[in-house]
Motif scaffolding. Structure first.
Motif, PDB file in Angstrom:
ATOM      1  N   PRO A  36     -10.019   8.839 -18.543  1.00 30.73           N
ATOM      2  CA  PRO A  36     -10.732   8.129 -17.471  1.00 30.73           C
ATOM      3  C   PRO A  36     -12.219   8.444 -17.485  1.00 30.73           C
ATOM      4  N   LYS A  37     -13.007   7.466 -16.964  1.00 33.53           N
ATOM      5  CA  LYS A  37     -14.465   7.665 -16.970  1.00 33.53           C
ATOM      6  C   LYS A  37     -14.977   8.068 -15.592  1.00 33.53           C
ATOM      7  N   ASP A  38     -14.143   7.944 -14.554  1.00 32.19           N
ATOM      8  CA  ASP A  38     -14.599   8.290 -13.201  1.00 32.19           C
ATOM      9  C   ASP A  38     -13.439   8.763 -12.337  1.00 32.19           C
ATOM     10  N   GLY A  39     -13.804   9.323 -11.178  1.00 30.50           N
ATOM     11  CA  GLY A  39     -12.819   9.920 -10.278  1.00 30.50           C
ATOM     12  C   GLY A  39     -11.814   8.923  -9.724  1.00 30.50           C
ATOM     13  N   ASN A  40     -12.267   7.684  -9.454  1.00 32.82           N
ATOM     14  CA  ASN A  40     -11.346   6.695  -8.894  1.00 32.82           C
ATOM     15  C   ASN A  40     -10.241   6.348  -9.891  1.00 32.82           C
ATOM     16  N   THR A  41     -10.629   6.174 -11.148  1.00 31.69           N
ATOM     17  CA  THR A  41      -9.625   5.856 -12.183  1.00 31.69           C
ATOM     18  C   THR A  41      -8.669   7.034 -12.351  1.00 31.69           C
ATOM     19  N   LEU A  42      -9.230   8.234 -12.339  1.00 33.39           N
ATOM     20  CA  LEU A  42      -8.415   9.440 -12.460  1.00 33.39           C
ATOM     21  C   LEU A  42      -7.378   9.486 -11.334  1.00 33.39           C
ATOM     22  N   SER A  43      -7.845   9.215 -10.126  1.00 32.89           N
ATOM     23  CA  SER A  43      -6.968   9.239  -8.957  1.00 32.89           C
ATOM     24  C   SER A  43      -5.872   8.165  -9.068  1.00 32.89           C
ATOM     25  N   ALA A  44      -6.247   6.979  -9.528  1.00 32.69           N
ATOM     26  CA  ALA A  44      -5.265   5.890  -9.670  1.00 32.69           C
ATOM     27  C   ALA A  44      -4.228   6.223 -10.746  1.00 32.69           C
ATOM     28  N   LEU A  45      -4.665   6.861 -11.811  1.00 31.31           N
ATOM     29  CA  LEU A  45      -3.748   7.265 -12.883  1.00 31.31           C
ATOM     30  C   LEU A  45      -2.705   8.247 -12.356  1.00 31.31           C
ATOM     31  N   ILE A  46      -3.194   9.216 -11.574  1.00 32.49           N
ATOM     32  CA  ILE A  46      -2.293  10.232 -11.029  1.00 32.49           C
ATOM     33  C   ILE A  46      -1.308   9.590 -10.057  1.00 32.49           C
ATOM     34  N   ALA A  47      -1.806   8.639  -9.257  1.00 27.66           N
ATOM     35  CA  ALA A  47      -0.918   7.959  -8.302  1.00 27.66           C
ATOM     36  C   ALA A  47       0.209   7.264  -9.068  1.00 27.66           C
ATOM     37  N   GLU A  48      -0.148   6.594 -10.171  1.00 29.15           N
ATOM     38  CA  GLU A  48       0.898   5.891 -10.940  1.00 29.15           C
ATOM     39  C   GLU A  48       1.864   6.876 -11.599  1.00 29.15           C
ATOM     40  N   ALA A  49       1.316   7.992 -12.087  1.00 31.83           N
ATOM     41  CA  ALA A  49       2.190   9.003 -12.702  1.00 31.83           C
ATOM     42  C   ALA A  49       3.160   9.540 -11.653  1.00 31.83           C
ATOM     43  N   ARG A  50       2.638   9.846 -10.467  1.00 28.60           N
ATOM     44  CA  ARG A  50       3.507  10.407  -9.402  1.00 28.60           C
ATOM     45  C   ARG A  50       4.580   9.407  -8.990  1.00 28.60           C
ATOM     46  N   ARG A 151      -8.613  15.838  -4.227  1.00 32.36           N
ATOM     47  CA  ARG A 151      -7.353  16.360  -3.668  1.00 32.36           C
ATOM     48  C   ARG A 151      -6.590  15.137  -3.181  1.00 32.36           C
ATOM     49  N   GLY A 152      -5.502  14.811  -3.854  1.00 28.23           N
ATOM     50  CA  GLY A 152      -4.807  13.559  -3.536  1.00 28.23           C
ATOM     51  C   GLY A 152      -5.749  12.415  -3.886  1.00 28.23           C
ATOM     52  N   THR A 153      -6.095  11.605  -2.868  1.00 24.29           N
ATOM     53  CA  THR A 153      -7.036  10.506  -3.160  1.00 24.29           C
ATOM     54  C   THR A 153      -8.405  10.786  -2.548  1.00 24.29           C
ATOM     55  N   GLU A 154      -8.561  11.981  -1.971  1.00 22.42           N
ATOM     56  CA  GLU A 154      -9.822  12.311  -1.290  1.00 22.42           C
ATOM     57  C   GLU A 154     -10.768  13.060  -2.214  1.00 22.42           C
ATOM     58  N   ASP A 176      -3.894  22.403  -6.806  1.00 24.21           N
ATOM     59  CA  ASP A 176      -3.741  21.234  -7.690  1.00 24.21           C
ATOM     60  C   ASP A 176      -5.013  20.394  -7.689  1.00 24.21           C
ATOM     61  N   ASP A 177      -6.080  20.903  -7.060  1.00 24.77           N
ATOM     62  CA  ASP A 177      -7.335  20.150  -6.991  1.00 24.77           C
ATOM     63  C   ASP A 177      -7.893  19.912  -8.398  1.00 24.77           C
ATOM     64  N   ILE A 178      -8.530  18.773  -8.567  1.00 28.99           N
ATOM     65  CA  ILE A 178      -9.142  18.474  -9.867  1.00 28.99           C
ATOM     66  C   ILE A 178     -10.658  18.466  -9.700  1.00 28.99           C
TER      67      ILE A 178
END
Ligand SMILES: Cc1cc2nc3c(=O)[nH]c(=O)nc-3n(C[C@H](O)[C@H](O)[C@H](O)COP(=O)(O)OP(=O)(O)OC[C@H]3O[C@@H](n4cnc5c(N)ncnc54)[C@H](O)[C@@H]3O)c2cc1C
Length: 293
Positions: A36-50, A151-154, A176-178
């Motif tokens: 991923p190139k940014d935090g929003n994409t990273l967050s969306a990826l994790i949401a889909e993985a979860r 943290r989560g989506t925040e 689990d913070d990134i």
């Protein structure tokens, strides 16, 4: 590609070999790898993985990681494309995937002191904050003023004093913070003086460390009052080989990949060093390299 992660098509790959992505050049396949190139994409990826119950891990430059020979059954998220850097006077805010050595080199050119210790550490900014990377009498905690994290989506921020920094550790190791970015505040100094110190540190690395072979840095943390390299050497283990892995002839706290080493070879050498040092000196060495299986 499976339907899974299909909306991330441009930044995701399936079934990659982790060995090509680690400084140790060891590791089996990962089911998925994302860049991923940014935090929003990273967050969306994790949401889909979860949502799909897929395991995931965050990896910088994998310079402090040993991947298992069996690889990783899940999603490996590499941060190396999140590398934007903003300079503002004596401060710099760098994306978690920015190169620590690159940042140190730019600071030198700008006449800003504080990151000389980091020149030659082959990790990312995020990995360095997570580990509180350090060398030559300094470490990340000496110059970091703030970090931002997911943290989560925040997206939240954390002041220097809330990082619980210690020897090769920070608060991030127990959450689990990134880490998304880090801000460092530096001190103006003559670029020549800074360059001299950075070069001196680099020359010392080249002289002492087996940089000619793939490795993942120091295998063990320094115990109170002793050096792991000296203990391993005194235990007669310098140069010991298992398969393609070797306790480095040059520095016994490094295990190097002499060609086709497996993670199992490296783990066997690590265990042998731990057992033998404990048997001889009563000191239990703790690993600095993180094993991912
Ligand atoms: C030749 C060599 C020399 C080295 N010299 C030194 C040295 O002098 N001093 C030193 O301290 N280290 C040294 N190292 C080890 C390593 O380079 C550092 O620990 C570095 O900071 C790791 O960064 P990385 O991006 O490679 O992290 P990785 O190895 O990719 O990851 C390390 C850990 O950090 C976590 N992580 C990474 N990014 C994030 C993020 N954005 N958010 C949350 N967690 C994250 C990972 O999950 C993992 O648990 C050396 C390594 C090598 C190969």
């Amino acid at each position: 590609m499976t339907a899974l992660f299909s909306k991330f098509r441009s930044i995701i790959r399936e079934n990659i070999s982790l060995s090509s992505y680690s400084t140790m050049k060891v590791g089996g396949p990962a089911s998925f790898a994302a860049f991923p190139k940014d935090g929003n994409t990273l967050s969306a990826l994790i949401a889909e993985a979860r949502e799909n119950k897929i395991r995931y891990i965050i990896v910088g430059n994998a310079s402090n990681i040993l991947f298992s020979d069996r690889g990783f059954d899940g999603l490996v998220i590499f941060t190396t494309a999140m590398r934007e850097v903003h300079w503002d006077g004596i401060s710099v805010t760098a994306g978690c995937g920015a190169s620590l050595t690159g940042l140190s080199a730019t600071a030198t050119k700008k006449g800003l002191s504080g990151l000389e210790f980091a020149f030659g550490i082959p990790g990312t900014v995020g990995g360095a904050v997570y580990m509180n990377a350090g060398a030559y009498g300094s470490q990340v905690s000496a110059v970091l003023t703030e970090s931002t994290y997911l943290r989560g989506t925040e997206i939240l921020s954390r002041k220097a004093e809330d990082h619980e920094f210690g020897y090769r550790t920070s608060v991030y190791r127990s959450t689990d913070d990134i880490i998304l970015s880090a801000t460092f505040t530096l001190t103006p100094k003559s670029p020549d003086e800074i360059a001299l110190l950075a070069e001196k540190n680099m020359a010392s690395r080249k002289a002492k460390q087996p940089l000619e072979y793939p490795n993942a840095g120091s295998v063990f943390k320094r115990p109170e009052g002793a050096f792991p390299g000296a203990l391993i050497e005194q235990a007669g283990l310098k140069g010991l080989r298992v398969g393609g892995a070797e306790i480095s002839e040059k520095h016994a706290n490094f295990i190097v990949n002499r060609g086709n080493a497996t993670a199992d070879d490296i783990l066997r050498l690590t265990e042998t060093a731990q057992k033998e040092v404990y048997r001889r000196f009563g000191i239990l060495l703790e690993t600095e390299i993180i094993y991912i299986s």
